[in-house]
Design an enzyme around this catalytic site. Structure first.
Site, PDB file in Angstrom:
ATOM      1  N   LEU A 101       2.912   0.365   0.819  1.00  0.00           N
ATOM      2  CA  LEU A 101       4.527   0.600   1.139  1.00  0.00           C
ATOM      3  C   LEU A 101       5.347  -1.361   1.311  1.00  0.00           C
ATOM      4  O   LEU A 101       4.072  -1.028   2.651  1.00  0.00           O
ATOM      5  CB  LEU A 101       5.000   1.560   2.274  1.00  0.00           C
ATOM      6  CG  LEU A 101       5.417   2.684   1.932  1.00  0.00           C
ATOM      7  CD1 LEU A 101       4.799   3.687   1.898  1.00  0.00           C
ATOM      8  CD2 LEU A 101       6.580   3.209   2.971  1.00  0.00           C
ATOM      9  N   SER A 102       4.996  -1.573   0.881  1.00  0.00           N
ATOM     10  CA  SER A 102       5.065  -3.357   0.765  1.00  0.00           C
ATOM     11  C   SER A 102       5.594  -3.743   1.884  1.00  0.00           C
ATOM     12  O   SER A 102       6.643  -2.919   2.603  1.00  0.00           O
ATOM     13  CB  SER A 102       5.985  -4.081  -0.294  1.00  0.00           C
ATOM     14  OG  SER A 102       4.851  -3.802  -1.220  1.00  0.00           O
TER      15      SER A 102
END
Length: 379
Positions: A101-102
């Site tokens: 998850l950036s």
């Protein structure tokens, strides 16, 4: 136990921090951010990267408060997978990062650069957790989001999360995102959350004239392309500095450990002094990107001595900021580096966002200033 209200507070506080940093490029991005419960898309265990290079595990079961804080930390990615498997390595985790998850700072900036219009159908490459797809659904409507994920396990988890969070009308597809998804074309927009070394022509073919394609590019940049009216090209500037995990089909080979080769060949390596200051490769992202375009298949390791090596370990070079260096192998890597820096200087020393990309069926070019300015073939 962390409650729904606690998560809402964490989300709001995170939005405030992002707003103070001026990360929201459009009001709708903040609205979408505050509407989507990110905690519903984060796995119960993930890793975070510490400055010492370790990857400790954060577990919802053992420390729910730390887990919630990590989910809503705005400047740190959550590593959800190594080597196409589970993120269970913890402190000793090694290997290739294959999904995350950036960081929220990156997520909202990328969406701001895309700026899809309400009601317009588009394609999201790299579903991952499903979080980005949910944010897009808040803007364009869930029925207008098609998202493609190459990993069937990630796709299944994302499908469950989207359904649970109320975005059941988002269409999820298991497939190779490099090929896009022809059944849904034409699209008004394409967003990739995996980095492209080369921009797949399929994305341009499947995007309507005037449509926008936003993708991380070559591990350094975020490019925003607009498809030409005749559909035969797409062109646009680098909009931001941004690093993402690469498309699986474009990873290339791993960097081979060149140290045994260096030890065996150091005595016979060519000694030389460079006439061009290579230090800009560690200081100017524009120079670094052009280097990687003009000197493909080469990895740089910075330090007191800079080490250049071909990914197959057939050639290497060592360079010091004093200009002294050595090189060995069929590729003369310091000479190639000097040529790349010289090309950057002759183009006016462009910053990263002074560069742009044009893609046609038979070629891809990086350009400086404008599309008819100095340009270089991307190989």
């Amino acid at each position: 136990m962390t409650t729904t209200r606690d998560y809402a507070t964490l989300r709001h506080n995170c939005a405030e921090a992002l707003a103070v940093d001026r990360q929201f490029g459009a009001p709708w991005v903040r609205d979408a951010f505050e509407a989507v419960p990110r905690e519903m898309f984060a796995p119960s265990r993930f890793c975070i990267r510490e400055e010492d290079g370790t990857y400790p595990v954060v577990s919802r079961a053992t420390d729910p408060e730390a887990w919630g804080r990590a989910v809503y930390t705005h400047d740190r990615a959550l590593i959800t997978q190594f080597d196409d498997g589970d993120a269970t390595g913890g402190q000793a985790a090694v290997g290739r990062l294959s999904s995350s998850l950036s960081s929220l700072r990156v997520v909202v900036r990328q969406l701001s650069h895309l700026d899809p219009q309400p009601g317009r159908r588009g394609l999201h490459i790299g579903t991952g957790s499903g979080y980005d797809s949910a944010l897009l659904a808040e803007r364009v409507g869930a029925r207008n989001v098609i998202t493609v994920e190459v990993d069937h396990r990630l796709a299944a988890d994302a499908r469950r999360a989207l359904d649970t969070a109320g975005y059941g009308d988002v269409q999820t597809v298991v497939g190779d995102g490099e090929h896009g998804w022809p059944p849904g074309a034409p699209y008004s927009w394409v967003l990739s959350t995996a980095s492209a070394m080369r921009i797949p022509w399929a994305w341009i073919e499947q995007t309507a004239p005037g449509g926008v394609i936003v993708t991380p590019y070559r591990g350094l940049a975020l490019v925003r392309l607009v498809v030409a009216n005749d559909g035969e090209s797409a062109s646009g500037p680098i909009a931001d500095a941004m690093a993402f995990i690469p498309l699986r089909g474009q990873r290339g080979r791993d960097v081979v450990d060149v140290r045994p080769v260096i030890d065996a060949t150091m005595s016979g390596a060519e000694r030389l002094s460079t006439t061009v200051d290579l230090s800009v490769l560690g200081e100017a992202l524009g120079a670094e990107l052009l280097f990687h375009v003009l000197v493909p298949g080469v990895h740089i390791r910075f330090g007191e001595t800079w080490w250049f090596q071909s990914r197959d370990a057939s050639s290497w070079a060592a360079w010091k900021p004093t200009g002294q260096g050595r090189q060995w192998g069929p590729r003369r890597l310091l000479g190639e580096a000097e040529a790349a820096v010289t090309a950057w200087q002759e183009a006016g020393e462009p910053d990263l966002t002074d560069l742009g990309v044009t893609v046609r069926p038979d070629e891809e070019r990086l350009w400086a200033g404008r599309s008819d300015g100095p340009s270089w073939l991307v190989t």
